[in-house]
Design a protein around this motif. Structure first.
Motif, PDB file in Angstrom:
ATOM      1  N   CYS A 121       0.848  -1.186   0.000  1.00 25.33           N
ATOM      2  CA  CYS A 121       0.000   0.000   0.000  1.00 25.33           C
ATOM      3  C   CYS A 121       0.883   1.235   0.000  1.00 25.33           C
ATOM      4  CB  CYS A 121      -0.885   0.039   1.246  1.00 25.33           C
ATOM      5  SG  CYS A 121      -2.050  -1.319   1.318  1.00 25.33           S
ATOM      6  N   THR A 145       3.520   2.543  -9.514  1.00 26.47           N
ATOM      7  CA  THR A 145       2.994   1.420 -10.285  1.00 26.47           C
ATOM      8  C   THR A 145       2.398   0.455  -9.279  1.00 26.47           C
ATOM      9  OG1 THR A 145       4.586   1.673 -12.083  1.00 26.47           O
ATOM     10  CG2 THR A 145       3.629  -0.512 -11.797  1.00 26.47           C
ATOM     11  N   SER A 146       1.197  -0.009  -9.566  1.00 29.16           N
ATOM     12  CA  SER A 146       0.505  -0.950  -8.686  1.00 29.16           C
ATOM     13  C   SER A 146       1.395  -2.171  -8.454  1.00 29.16           C
ATOM     14  CB  SER A 146      -0.810  -1.357  -9.346  1.00 29.16           C
ATOM     15  OG  SER A 146      -1.488  -2.297  -8.560  1.00 29.16           O
ATOM     16  N   THR A 169       0.714  -5.171  -8.645  1.00 26.23           N
ATOM     17  CA  THR A 169       0.419  -6.107  -9.731  1.00 26.23           C
ATOM     18  C   THR A 169      -0.221  -5.314 -10.865  1.00 26.23           C
ATOM     19  OG1 THR A 169       0.043  -7.887  -8.149  1.00 26.23           O
ATOM     20  CG2 THR A 169      -0.797  -8.222 -10.371  1.00 26.23           C
ATOM     21  N   VAL A 170       0.285  -5.519 -12.085  1.00 28.01           N
ATOM     22  CA  VAL A 170      -0.206  -4.798 -13.261  1.00 28.01           C
ATOM     23  C   VAL A 170      -0.782  -5.812 -14.247  1.00 28.01           C
ATOM     24  CG1 VAL A 170       0.473  -3.319 -15.195  1.00 28.01           C
ATOM     25  CG2 VAL A 170       1.498  -2.971 -12.941  1.00 28.01           C
ATOM     26  N   ARG A 212      -1.259 -11.066 -15.251  1.00 29.01           N
ATOM     27  CA  ARG A 212      -1.101 -10.206 -14.075  1.00 29.01           C
ATOM     28  C   ARG A 212       0.360 -10.333 -13.670  1.00 29.01           C
ATOM     29  NH1 ARG A 212      -5.476  -8.426 -11.586  1.00 29.01           N
ATOM     30  NH2 ARG A 212      -4.573  -8.497  -9.512  1.00 29.01           N
ATOM     31  N   LYS A 238       4.991  -5.786 -10.419  1.00 24.66           N
ATOM     32  CA  LYS A 238       5.663  -4.628 -11.014  1.00 24.66           C
ATOM     33  C   LYS A 238       7.166  -4.843 -11.152  1.00 24.66           C
ATOM     34  CE  LYS A 238       6.213  -1.577  -6.987  1.00 24.66           C
ATOM     35  NZ  LYS A 238       5.801  -0.243  -6.502  1.00 24.66           N
ATOM     36  N   ARG A 279     -10.352   6.577 -13.044  1.00 22.90           N
ATOM     37  CA  ARG A 279      -9.403   5.966 -13.982  1.00 22.90           C
ATOM     38  C   ARG A 279      -9.110   6.911 -15.140  1.00 22.90           C
ATOM     39  NH1 ARG A 279      -8.503   0.213 -13.814  1.00 22.90           N
ATOM     40  NH2 ARG A 279      -9.488  -0.592 -11.956  1.00 22.90           N
ATOM     41  N   GLU A 317      -5.138   4.406 -12.090  1.00 22.05           N
ATOM     42  CA  GLU A 317      -6.267   4.503 -11.172  1.00 22.05           C
ATOM     43  C   GLU A 317      -5.874   5.402 -10.007  1.00 22.05           C
ATOM     44  OE1 GLU A 317      -8.679   1.532  -8.210  1.00 22.05           O
ATOM     45  OE2 GLU A 317      -8.135   0.758 -10.179  1.00 22.05           O
ATOM     46  N   ARG A 336      -5.642   6.198  -6.450  1.00 22.52           N
ATOM     47  CA  ARG A 336      -5.625   5.483  -5.155  1.00 22.52           C
ATOM     48  C   ARG A 336      -4.877   6.342  -4.153  1.00 22.52           C
ATOM     49  NH1 ARG A 336      -3.579  -0.479  -7.132  1.00 22.52           N
ATOM     50  NH2 ARG A 336      -5.419  -1.011  -8.355  1.00 22.52           N
ATOM     51  N   ALA A 365      -1.879   5.502  -9.821  1.00 25.36           N
ATOM     52  CA  ALA A 365      -1.009   4.326  -9.932  1.00 25.36           C
ATOM     53  C   ALA A 365      -1.284   3.651 -11.269  1.00 25.36           C
ATOM     54  CB  ALA A 365      -1.278   3.342  -8.794  1.00 25.36           C
ATOM     55  N   VAL A 370      -2.046   0.690 -13.429  1.00 25.46           N
ATOM     56  CA  VAL A 370      -2.675  -0.597 -13.109  1.00 25.46           C
ATOM     57  C   VAL A 370      -2.775  -1.537 -14.306  1.00 25.46           C
ATOM     58  CG1 VAL A 370      -3.999   0.305 -11.149  1.00 25.46           C
ATOM     59  CG2 VAL A 370      -5.019   0.322 -13.445  1.00 25.46           C
TER      60      VAL A 370
END
Length: 134
Positions: free
Chosen positions: A16, A46-47, A49-50, A67, A70, A99, A119, A121, A125, A127
């Motif tokens: 997070c 960057t999230s 997981t992308v 998925r 990153k 988004r 997105e 957040r 980030a 995604v």
């Protein structure tokens, strides 16, 4: 004070973002300008997981959706302003709620077209990356 340190460490380990507002540009345009120029900023925003989508360059209707952590992405993820100008890339931005999608393409060519989805957040980030190049 001692209670805050374990909480901050737990949030950092969970993936997070605990981003101070001072490091997150107020509007998406400013965010994307910094994101495209600064690889460390790209990694930070960057999230964990992308979702990646790659189309078959042979033109068959097959696509690959994955998925990816990153850490498995190739950085820089987005070409910087100099590279975009040198290649005369077009940039189209579409915002919908929390988004925003940025599509980069070459004029009069299907050789390069990639869409980056961000997105909101707390801060933006990355995604999703959809590579439609052929």
């Amino acid at each position: 004070m001692r209670r805050l340190i374990p909480l901050a460490a737990a949030l950092a380990l969970s993936g997070c973002a605990t981003t101070p507002e001072s490091t997150c540009p107020a509007d998406f345009g400013s965010f994307f300008a910094r994101f495209s120029e600064d690889v460390a900023f790209q990694r930070e925003f960057t999230s964990p997981t992308v979702v990646t989508t790659d189309y078959d360059p042979a033109g068959t209707p097959e696509t690959t959706v994955a998925r990816k952590p990153k850490t498995e992405l190739s950085y820089p993820v987005v070409p910087n302003g100099r590279e975009r100008a040198a290649e005369r890339m077009r940039m189209k931005t579409e915002a919908q709620g929390q988004r925003t999608r940025v599509t980069l393409s070459l004029p009069d060519s299907d050789a390069f077209m990639v869409t980056y989805e961000f997105e909101r957040r707390g801060c933006w980030a990355l995604v999703r990356v959809e590579d439609q190049s052929i």
